[in-house]
Design a protein around this motif. Structure first.
Motif, PDB file in Angstrom:
ATOM      1  N   ASP A 184      98.212  60.179 -43.746  1.00 48.03           N
ATOM      2  CA  ASP A 184      98.599  61.147 -44.778  1.00 48.03           C
ATOM      3  C   ASP A 184      97.429  61.453 -45.711  1.00 48.03           C
ATOM      4  OD1 ASP A 184     101.094  61.211 -43.710  1.00 48.03           O
ATOM      5  OD2 ASP A 184     102.091  60.140 -45.338  1.00 48.03           O
ATOM      6  N   SER A 185      96.687  60.414 -46.087  1.00 46.02           N
ATOM      7  CA  SER A 185      95.567  60.592 -47.011  1.00 46.02           C
ATOM      8  C   SER A 185      94.422  61.355 -46.360  1.00 46.02           C
ATOM      9  CB  SER A 185      95.057  59.228 -47.489  1.00 46.02           C
ATOM     10  OG  SER A 185      96.076  58.523 -48.169  1.00 46.02           O
ATOM     11  N   ALA A 186      94.168  61.071 -45.075  1.00 48.02           N
ATOM     12  CA  ALA A 186      93.026  61.683 -44.391  1.00 48.02           C
ATOM     13  C   ALA A 186      93.295  63.108 -43.944  1.00 48.02           C
ATOM     14  CB  ALA A 186      92.618  60.825 -43.195  1.00 48.02           C
TER      15      ALA A 186
ATOM     16  N   SER B 104     102.574  64.318 -43.891  1.00 53.45           N
ATOM     17  CA  SER B 104     103.644  63.722 -44.698  1.00 53.45           C
ATOM     18  C   SER B 104     104.450  62.725 -43.875  1.00 53.45           C
ATOM     19  CB  SER B 104     104.563  64.808 -45.260  1.00 53.45           C
ATOM     20  OG  SER B 104     105.116  65.571 -44.196  1.00 53.45           O
TER      21      SER B 104
ATOM     22  N   GLY C 117      96.284  65.022 -44.797  1.00 50.62           N
ATOM     23  CA  GLY C 117      97.225  65.798 -45.595  1.00 50.62           C
ATOM     24  C   GLY C 117      98.585  65.967 -44.963  1.00 50.62           C
TER      25      GLY C 117
ATOM     26  N   PHE D 287     100.048  55.756 -44.303  1.00 48.66           N
ATOM     27  CA  PHE D 287      99.362  56.091 -45.551  1.00 48.66           C
ATOM     28  C   PHE D 287      97.964  56.633 -45.274  1.00 48.66           C
ATOM     29  CE2 PHE D 287      96.404  54.748 -48.922  1.00 48.66           C
ATOM     30  CZ  PHE D 287      96.927  55.469 -49.985  1.00 48.66           C
ATOM     31  N   ALA D 288      97.237  55.989 -44.341  1.00 54.26           N
ATOM     32  CA  ALA D 288      95.879  56.421 -44.020  1.00 54.26           C
ATOM     33  C   ALA D 288      95.875  57.815 -43.407  1.00 54.26           C
ATOM     34  CB  ALA D 288      95.229  55.413 -43.062  1.00 54.26           C
TER      35      ALA D 288
END
Length: 200
Positions: free
Chosen positions: A135-137, A141, A139, A132-133
């Motif tokens: 993907d969030s940082a 998947s 971009g 999750f971190a």
């Protein structure tokens, strides 16, 4: 597997496929890292452990990312999560058993199994937080379908962790789940200094 990585690295350099060469090197380094770490801790791994660790990292990084197995086979990610949770369940049991120096009567078998289960599920949950971190940082998947992917992975982690914990519980009762007892016994035999109170 190391030979395959070496050949792929050379071919990638020859064809100037720099990302593929980088993945081959990274995979090779990561397969050696656990071996270096445990040697520094004074732990001796049976060859079955070495092969399992190398195969898992090879399947995760090289086959999964470089060979696109995650996209080509829908079950690849789930299989790896199941295998890693099972492995971490057994590892968790061995770590706790090591803390008791192999004294099978220091705590109830169910308590050791529960700690092993908790250890494996925690590793799985931390991995999902990492995905999750990232993907969030950046971009990316890694979580693919988001919540559904995360929850599916956690469910598989719980199943694998349960099997690993059950293997430890059965071992303490003189039974085996597949070849798990032989695997754990091999580790204990090679690290007797860490299991001074162990009695068969």
């Amino acid at each position: 597997m190391w030979a395959v990585l070496a050949v792929e690295f050379v071919l990638a350099l020859w064809e100037q496929q720099w990302p593929l060469a980088g993945i081959a090197v990274a995979t090779f380094v990561m397969t050696l890292a656990p071996l270096v770490l445990v040697s520094r801790l004074g732990v001796r791994l049976p060859w079955s452990f070495v092969v399992s660790i190398t195969a898992f990292i090879f399947a995760t990084i090289y086959l999964g990312e470089a060979a696109d197995f995650y996209l080509r086979f829908w079950w690849w990610d789930g299989m790896l999560h199941l295998g890693s949770a099972l492995g971490f369940g057994i590892l968790g049991f061995l770590l706790v058993f090591m803390l008791f120096q192999g004294d099978r009567y220091a705590a109830p078998a169910w308590a050791l199994a529960f700690i092993a289960f908790s250890f494996a599920v925690t590793i799985g949950a931390l991995w999902e937080i990492f995905e999750f971190a990232v993907d969030s940082a950046f971009g990316l998947s890694m979580q693919e379908t988001g919540l559904a992917d995360t929850m599916g992975d956690l469910v598989v982690d719980v199943i694998g962790a349960s099997a690993g914990a059950a293997a430890g519980w059965l071992y303490l009762h003189g039974r085996s789940l597949g070849g798990s007892a032989a695997l754990m016994q091999a580790f204990i035999d090679r690290n007797r200094q860490l299991f001074r109170k162990f009695r068969k």
